[in-house]
Enzyme design. Structure first.
Site, short mmCIF file in Angstrom:
data_model
loop_
_atom_site.label_atom_id
_atom_site.label_comp_id
_atom_site.label_asym_id
_atom_site.label_seq_id
_atom_site.Cartn_x
_atom_site.Cartn_y
_atom_site.Cartn_z
N ARG A 28 -8.48 -1.72 -1.07
CA ARG A 28 -7.89 -3.02 -0.78
C ARG A 28 -6.39 -2.92 -1.04
NH1 ARG A 28 -11.70 -7.03 0.64
NH2 ARG A 28 -9.80 -7.70 1.71
N SER A 29 -5.65 -3.92 -0.55
CA SER A 29 -4.19 -3.83 -0.74
C SER A 29 -3.80 -4.04 -2.21
CB SER A 29 -3.48 -4.84 0.16
OG SER A 29 -4.04 -6.11 0.03
N GLU A 58 0.82 -1.21 0.00
CA GLU A 58 0.00 0.00 0.00
C GLU A 58 0.85 1.26 0.00
OE1 GLU A 58 -2.93 -0.41 3.11
OE2 GLU A 58 -3.89 -2.07 2.07
N GLU A 60 -7.96 -1.23 14.26
CA GLU A 60 -8.82 -2.08 13.42
C GLU A 60 -8.42 -3.55 13.60
OE1 GLU A 60 -8.56 -0.71 9.34
OE2 GLU A 60 -9.04 -2.71 8.58
N LYS A 101 -15.90 -2.18 2.64
CA LYS A 101 -15.24 -2.49 1.37
C LYS A 101 -16.27 -3.21 0.50
CE LYS A 101 -10.82 -3.72 3.60
NZ LYS A 101 -10.20 -4.90 4.26
N ASP A 133 -4.07 -0.89 11.84
CA ASP A 133 -4.86 -2.06 11.46
C ASP A 133 -4.00 -3.27 11.79
OD1 ASP A 133 -6.36 -4.08 10.46
OD2 ASP A 133 -6.33 -3.44 8.37
N ASP A 184 -13.15 -5.29 10.63
CA ASP A 184 -12.98 -5.43 9.19
C ASP A 184 -13.24 -6.89 8.81
OD1 ASP A 184 -12.16 -5.55 6.57
OD2 ASP A 184 -10.06 -5.11 6.93
N LYS A 226 -9.90 5.17 3.94
CA LYS A 226 -8.60 4.54 4.09
C LYS A 226 -8.07 4.28 2.68
CE LYS A 226 -7.49 0.26 5.83
NZ LYS A 226 -7.21 -0.82 6.80
C1 2PG Z 1 -7.33 -4.21 5.27
C2 2PG Z 1 -7.04 -4.11 3.79
C3 2PG Z 1 -6.79 -2.72 3.27
P1 2PG Z 1 -6.51 -6.17 2.39
O1 2PG Z 1 -7.02 -5.23 5.90
O2 2PG Z 1 -7.97 -3.33 5.82
O3 2PG Z 1 -5.79 -2.03 3.92
O4 2PG Z 1 -6.05 -5.00 3.39
O5 2PG Z 1 -7.08 -5.52 1.18
O6 2PG Z 1 -5.25 -6.97 2.13
O7 2PG Z 1 -7.54 -6.97 3.12
MG MG Z 2 -8.21 -4.35 7.74
#
Ligand code: 2PG
Ligand code: MG
Length: 395
Positions: free
Chosen positions: A352-353, A196, A273, A323, A231, A300, A374
């Protein structure tokens, strides 16, 4: 809006992994690119490969071609009639979301609106959108980096308080300042970065990066507009009832104490988070009870943008990450947002990452009046979302 044609093509995300772009013909062609996560909750919508997604899109086209839709909800309900499973295993969560976002764009175009205006009118008519806090992940660990940090994200949080452009400028300069300091301290000319855009280095423990971020904010005299967030993405380091953390196996209680200790030593830290694994619900409950008055305790993986999970997380968190690709349609995302509001929870709309150049989430944040967004470090491909933020919040 009349559906004429639906297709899928492979595109690459910011990690160079294949994902999909859904192409949708109504009055003209609209499309949507879908991001992907590395740390995913078990309740998240399914992700079809581009080849499987293509087949799925052909089937959906057979059912929807020639049909007219007056609202996004109506369109999404037609998708849900084809696949009512909570993880969208029949048509694919990524296919469903691509169609839903492209349909939102098509409907907005036909009404001569921006997508956020369409969402606002249909789902959040009474919401006045304040400027959101900017959660920016500047030190990457966990599944997003190849460093020794167990915690996944160390974030600067900028409070724009009326000046979004100024806040983004300050965020960029603080991020650069952090880079300069790390280069000096480590005596290197280049710094590795994680997925990220945050710096991805080893530290002596999981607390040290937080102390460093606090030091920089304070040295720059920005303690009134900047704070810090984590997070943990703790499901990623949870093994058989213990947390593999700072080189040892820890209990939920020990991790709970780590966060309290961190908040005490780093007073700028105000939000954590996924502090515990999604199945460790009692740990969430105890932590919210202890820290929930002064801190945001954010779900999350725990809530995965599903309204029902958010309802069930009452008493476990006081904030949620939103998300859209965790649930698979825009309508269900908006229902998750409504549920969070009903529970009095803060909402943070998140990237997302593995990201794409699709900026839809920014429109969602604007429409729902998100408390935070975010978007990753203010660098590289993530900059596109900051720029879209500036555009949609200043029109
Ligand atoms: C998270 C996300 C975004 P990922 O955990 O909040 O930063 O990561 O998309 O890998 O779930
Ligand atoms: Mg997260």
């Amino acid at each position: 809006m009349k559906v004429q044609k639906i297709g899928v093509r492979p595109v690459f995300d910011s990690r160079g992994k294949e994902t999909i772009e859904v192409v949708f013909r109504a009055k003209r062609i609209f499309s949507a690119k879908i991001p992907s996560g590395a740390s995913r909750g078990t309740g998240e919508a399914s992700v079809f490969t581009p080849a499987a997604a293509k087949k799925s899109a052909e089937k959906v086209q057979e059912k929807l071609r020639g049909k007219e839709f007056c609202s996004l909800r109506e369109f999404d309900l037609a998708l849900l009639a084809l696949d009512s499973s909570s993880r969208k295993e029949k048509i694919g969560g990524n296919v469903a979301l691509g169609l839903s976002i492209a349909a939102a764009r098509a409907l907005a175009f036909e009404k001569n609106q921006e997508p956020w205006e369409l969402l606002s009118e249909e789902f959040f008519p009474k919401v006045k959108a304040p400027l959101p806090l900017l959660f920016s992940n500047v030190i990457n660990g966990g599944a997003h980096a190849r460093s020794n940090l167990d915690l996944q994200e160390y974030m600067f949080v900028a409070d724009p308080s009326g000046d979004l452009l100024g806040a983004v400028r300050q965020l960029i300069s603080l991020y650069r300042e952090l880079g300069a300091l790390l280069k000096k301290e480590r005596r290197v000319t280049l710094l590795p970065r994680g997925d990220e855009g945050g710096y991805a280095l080893d530290f002596s423990n999981n607390l040290e990066p937080l102390e460093l971020l606090q030091r920089i904010v304070e040295e720059k005299g920005l303690g009134r507009t900047f704070s810090l967030a984590l997070d943990a993405a703790a499901s990623q380091f949870f093994r058989k009832g213990r947390y593999s953390f700072d080189g040892a196996l820890r209990t939920s209680q020990e991790l709970h104490e780590f966060y309290l200790h961190a908040a005490e030593n780093v007073p700028l830290l105000f939000s954590v988070e996924d502090p515990f694994a999604e199945q460790d619900r009692e740990a969430f409950r105890a932590f919210l009870k202890k820290a929930g008055k002064s801190m945001w305790v954010v779900g999350d993986d725990l809530t995965a943008t599903h309204a029902e999970e958010i309802r069930n997380a009452r008493g476990l968190v006081n904030g949620v990450i939103i998300k859209p690709n965790q649930v698979g349609t825009v309508t269900e995302t908006c229902e998750a947002l409504e549920e969070a509001r009903k529970q009095g929870m803060k909402v943070i709309v998140s990237h997302r990452s593995g990201e794409t150049s699709d900026q839809f989430i920014v429109h969602l944040a604007r429409a729902c009046g998100a408390d935070g967004v975010k978007l990753g470090a203010p660098a590289g491909e993530r900059m596109g979302k900051y720029n879209e933020l500036l555009r949609v919040y200043t029109v």
